[in-house]
Scaffold this motif. Sequence first.
Motif, PDB file in Angstrom:
ATOM      1  N   THR A  50       0.826  -1.208   0.000  1.00 53.87           N
ATOM      2  CA  THR A  50       0.000   0.000   0.000  1.00 53.87           C
ATOM      3  C   THR A  50       0.859   1.256   0.000  1.00 53.87           C
ATOM      4  OG1 THR A  50      -1.786  -1.150   1.151  1.00 53.87           O
ATOM      5  CG2 THR A  50      -1.804   1.259   1.223  1.00 53.87           C
ATOM      6  N   ALA A  52       0.475   5.217   0.179  1.00 55.58           N
ATOM      7  CA  ALA A  52      -0.422   6.337   0.477  1.00 55.58           C
ATOM      8  C   ALA A  52       0.230   7.626  -0.013  1.00 55.58           C
ATOM      9  CB  ALA A  52      -0.694   6.412   1.977  1.00 55.58           C
ATOM     10  N   LEU A 160      -3.071   5.740   8.742  1.00 56.32           N
ATOM     11  CA  LEU A 160      -2.104   5.047   7.886  1.00 56.32           C
ATOM     12  C   LEU A 160      -1.973   3.568   8.244  1.00 56.32           C
ATOM     13  CD1 LEU A 160       0.717   7.752   7.601  1.00 56.32           C
ATOM     14  CD2 LEU A 160      -0.849   7.012   5.792  1.00 56.32           C
ATOM     15  N   TYR A 163      -4.796   1.403   7.041  1.00 62.08           N
ATOM     16  CA  TYR A 163      -4.714   1.091   5.613  1.00 62.08           C
ATOM     17  C   TYR A 163      -3.542   0.161   5.291  1.00 62.08           C
ATOM     18  CZ  TYR A 163      -8.276   4.452   4.062  1.00 62.08           C
ATOM     19  OH  TYR A 163      -9.462   5.113   3.827  1.00 62.08           O
ATOM     20  N   THR A 165      -0.333   0.724   5.484  1.00 63.74           N
ATOM     21  CA  THR A 165       0.531   1.519   4.614  1.00 63.74           C
ATOM     22  C   THR A 165       1.980   1.043   4.658  1.00 63.74           C
ATOM     23  OG1 THR A 165      -0.903   3.445   4.914  1.00 63.74           O
ATOM     24  CG2 THR A 165       1.346   3.859   4.141  1.00 63.74           C
ATOM     25  N   ASN A 166       2.537   0.802   3.479  1.00 66.39           N
ATOM     26  CA  ASN A 166       3.955   0.451   3.345  1.00 66.39           C
ATOM     27  C   ASN A 166       4.826   1.669   3.079  1.00 66.39           C
ATOM     28  OD1 ASN A 166       2.307  -2.061   2.147  1.00 66.39           O
ATOM     29  ND2 ASN A 166       4.188  -2.803   3.095  1.00 66.39           N
ATOM     30  N   TYR A 168       4.353   6.208   2.784  1.00 63.03           N
ATOM     31  CA  TYR A 168       3.525   7.417   2.760  1.00 63.03           C
ATOM     32  C   TYR A 168       4.342   8.550   2.157  1.00 63.03           C
ATOM     33  CZ  TYR A 168       1.105  11.569   4.650  1.00 63.03           C
ATOM     34  OH  TYR A 168       0.475  12.789   4.802  1.00 63.03           O
TER      35      TYR A 168
END
Length: 362
Positions: A50, A52, A160, A163, A165-166, A168
Amino acid sequence: MEPRQPPEAREPGPGAETAAVPRWEEAKTFYDNLSPKKKPKSPKPQNAVTIAVSSRALFRMDEEQRIYTEQGVEEYVRYQLEHENEPFSPGPAFPFVKALEAVNKQLRELYPDSEDIFDIVLMTNNHAQVGVRLINSINHYDLFIERFCMTGGNSPICYLKAYHTNLYLSADAEKVREAIDEGIAAATIFSPSKDVVVSQSQLRVAFDGDAVLFSDESERIVKAHGLDRFFEHEKAHENKPLAQGPLKGFLEALGRLQKKFYSKGLRLECPIRTYLVTARSAASSGARALKTLRSWGLETDEALFLAGAPKGPLLEKIRPHIFFDDQMFHVAGAQEMGTVAAHVPYGVAQNPRREKQSLGAQ
């Protein structure tokens, strides 16, 4: 206007067997063209890599930001509503996102049922009213971004982790620092000083080593004791892996996707290429960096040891979609040569106030 009619059905006659297939394909093409093209399904966040991105990273919003700063949120929202049918211009993260989608296309062809692909989330503190213009812009450029998080003025950082998140990317340095403090790979992205054409078929990502992929252990020694002591330390600890830095997990995710291409015999045609671009010297301190990556089961496709030379000229040759570094003078040097550079605010190279805060929080 008369409605378009499908190809007329005919009684079978001589040569019907050979004509059947072309006629069937013709009819199928006709009906396929009548229905809207299906977009691919979004993967489950826990299965995907992911990414973001903030709205100001993905699109250029300089005028809108000026209005927000000078005239306030109400005038800003009014301006966005008045211009919601005008797509934003591409921002610094735009080529990176397009490259991610190009990789996804190939992954879907090779692994139709796999959700181990990139998933892009638009993460913004914009008001929901601005969402229409963002959606219109995404559709205008034919981007596949289905997940939005619009927080109406509040910081989106708390979302984050939800989600998965990997990575951002944002134009807001303070929000990036918040994300880093939360243990999330993050960087402040900057537009290059000039436009450079980047690959449309291969995602290229360049990383600094210390305080980006690795911890800032070695940079602390340089800062406290100088280069000679640093070289001695690295030689003595050559076989001791460095601790991980904030973007180690993102390199790991890229490596996992690369291996999906390798397993299909496509190593040389892999649409992901990674680079280590470090100020370290190869002979005196390079071995520890490479052995650290090896100990993690990771590698980069290329490793460039510059021994303190400027990074900008080499990055100009690589033409990465993004380059990560913890020191702003390297970021600025990359920008000058046309590279989209992203600052990772981690480690001893950051300003003293932030350093004291981070030390106190440990």
